[in-house]
Design an enzyme around this catalytic site. Structure first.
Site, PDB file in Angstrom:
ATOM      1  N   ARG A 167       0.806  -1.219   0.000  1.00 17.44           N
ATOM      2  CA  ARG A 167       0.000   0.000   0.000  1.00 17.44           C
ATOM      3  C   ARG A 167       0.843   1.275   0.000  1.00 17.44           C
ATOM      4  O   ARG A 167       0.452   2.290   0.575  1.00 17.44           O
ATOM      5  CB  ARG A 167      -0.971   0.024   1.185  1.00 17.44           C
ATOM      6  CG  ARG A 167      -1.957  -1.124   1.172  1.00 17.44           C
ATOM      7  CD  ARG A 167      -2.864  -1.105  -0.060  1.00 17.44           C
ATOM      8  NE  ARG A 167      -3.652  -2.317  -0.100  1.00 17.44           N
ATOM      9  CZ  ARG A 167      -3.288  -3.444  -0.722  1.00 17.44           C
ATOM     10  NH1 ARG A 167      -2.134  -3.486  -1.380  1.00 17.44           N
ATOM     11  NH2 ARG A 167      -4.055  -4.507  -0.719  1.00 17.44           N
ATOM     12  N   SER A 244     -10.925   1.090   3.035  1.00 15.11           N
ATOM     13  CA  SER A 244     -10.244   0.665   4.263  1.00 15.11           C
ATOM     14  C   SER A 244      -9.499   1.853   4.860  1.00 15.11           C
ATOM     15  O   SER A 244      -8.639   2.441   4.207  1.00 15.11           O
ATOM     16  CB  SER A 244      -9.275  -0.469   3.962  1.00 15.11           C
ATOM     17  OG  SER A 244      -9.967  -1.615   3.523  1.00 15.11           O
ATOM     18  N   GLU A 348      -4.741   4.559   5.964  1.00 10.09           N
ATOM     19  CA  GLU A 348      -4.493   4.329   4.540  1.00 10.09           C
ATOM     20  C   GLU A 348      -4.823   5.553   3.694  1.00 10.09           C
ATOM     21  O   GLU A 348      -4.072   5.879   2.774  1.00 10.09           O
ATOM     22  CB  GLU A 348      -5.286   3.110   4.055  1.00 10.09           C
ATOM     23  CG  GLU A 348      -4.981   2.727   2.614  1.00 10.09           C
ATOM     24  CD  GLU A 348      -5.534   1.363   2.239  1.00 10.09           C
ATOM     25  OE1 GLU A 348      -5.961   1.211   1.079  1.00 10.09           O
ATOM     26  OE2 GLU A 348      -5.538   0.454   3.085  1.00 10.09           O
TER      27      GLU A 348
END
Length: 356
Positions: A167, A244, A348
């Protein structure tokens, strides 16, 4: 080339959370040339700059952004045949990501089918190495064309130069590079890449490692994402999120051993936390598991924000919320997990004008 600007444009209208104050100046650009020219002009003026795609991974301050916001709407796409089975597809940063995936599935190009239903635009995908259901961008990206604001020139970065990791990439948290287009290397096949994700394999009724028709994978992924509120639906408040909100923690072997001991102390010696090998002796565990067992179930929260009723990692705007409301909930969850398990979760989404 003349770009027109609007003033005091509410950014809540351009984020999937439906949150964010006004942009002092706002414009849309329809081509890579216009994008580069506009970024260059803004930089020369000294105005702060925010480049916006689909707004699906963004948390913007209630005060807004005291600078220029450029929304990227470029959407050209071209193909280069490498050989009989391999195709390289160059895609402009402003193309809707799921439209690109749907086109690949329809045209029999394998490699991104498990990434169906992810909101946002192509230009955002390399920034955080977007991934889901066993696929991520780093598996298919060949190169990324960027405008280098520091050097005032375009550059073509190889996949290796992008520094992809879980990520993240060299682009995340830095504003030096503006993504102009992305080249993906895909395979001509009616079948998917081998199914790597257990939940997806179960949904398809196959074993991990099997290959199935591309359309079947897309349909299964979309169904799974809808069941978790992860496909945008104006009628469903659970989808008013940034996806998320926390990444899955990656722990060293020593950190994971301490974590396992903490779990045994808190939940009992018979409880085993999720553990996924991540290379170099590191172990990835589940943020959703941590959140739920720290006392924050699906649907947690009162008032205008809460945890999704379908997906523990999604923090949602139930209606009438502010960014301050959302961050208060995020901090409560993060502090609770740290208190119970000794792990500090990392956000995130990209934060604009705020910090967690």
């Amino acid at each position: 080339m003349t770009t027109s600007f609007a003033r005091n444009v509410p950014l809540a209208d351009y984020t999937t959370l439906g949150l964010g104050g006004p942009a002092a100046r706002f414009c849309s650009v329809a081509s890579t040339d216009e994008l580069i020219a506009t970024v260059r002009d803004v930089d020369r003026s000294g105005d702060p700059l925010l480049v916006l795609g689909g707004g699906s991974n963004l948390v913007v301050a209630d005060e807004g952004f005291a600078g220029t916001v450029i929304q990227v709407d470029s959407s050209d796409l071209s193909y280069t045949e490498v050989d009989d089975t391999v195709v390289r597809v160059r895609v402009d940063a402003g193309m809707e990501w799921d439209s690109f995936v749907a086109r690949c599935v329809d045209e029999g190009l394998s490699g991104v089918e498990a990434l169906s239903g992810i909101p946002g635009r192509v230009g955002a995908t390399p920034i955080q190495n977007v991934g889901a259901y066993g696929q991520d961008i780093s598996q298919t990206v060949v190169e990324v064309t960027v405008y280098d604001r520091a050097a005032d020139r375009t550059r073509v970065l190889s996949a290796a130069e992008c520094g992809f990791a879980y990520r993240t990439s060299i682009f995340k948290g830095r504003d030096r590079y503006v993504v102009c287009d992305v080249v993906f290397e895909l395979t001509r096949s009616k079948l998917s890449r081998p199914i790597r994700y257990a939940e997806l394999a179960r949904s398809l009724g196959v074993s991990q490692g099997d290959q199935v028709p591309l359309a079947d994978v897309r349909d299964a992924v979309l169904s799974l994402r809808r069941s978790k509120g992860m496909v945008l639906d104006p009628a469903d408040p659970d989808t008013r999120s940034a996806g998320s909100f926390f990444t899955n923690p990656i722990l060293s072997a020593d950190e994971f051993a301490r974590f396992t001991q903490r779990v045994a102390e808190v939940l009992g010696p018979e409880v085993t936390p999720p553990a996924y090998p991540d290379g170099d002796g590191r172990v990835k565990t589940s943020a959703a598991w941590l959140i739920e067992r720290a006392g924050f179930p699906k649907g947690y929260g009162t008032g205008p924000v809460g945890i999704s009723t379908k997906h523990t990692l999604a923090l949602t705007n139930r209606g009438g919320a502010t960014t301050a409301d959302l961050l208060a909930l995020a901090r409560e969850v993060r502090a609770g997990v740290a208190r119970v398990f000794g792990i500090t979760l990392v956000n995130e989404p990209v934060m604009i004008g705020v910090t967690l």
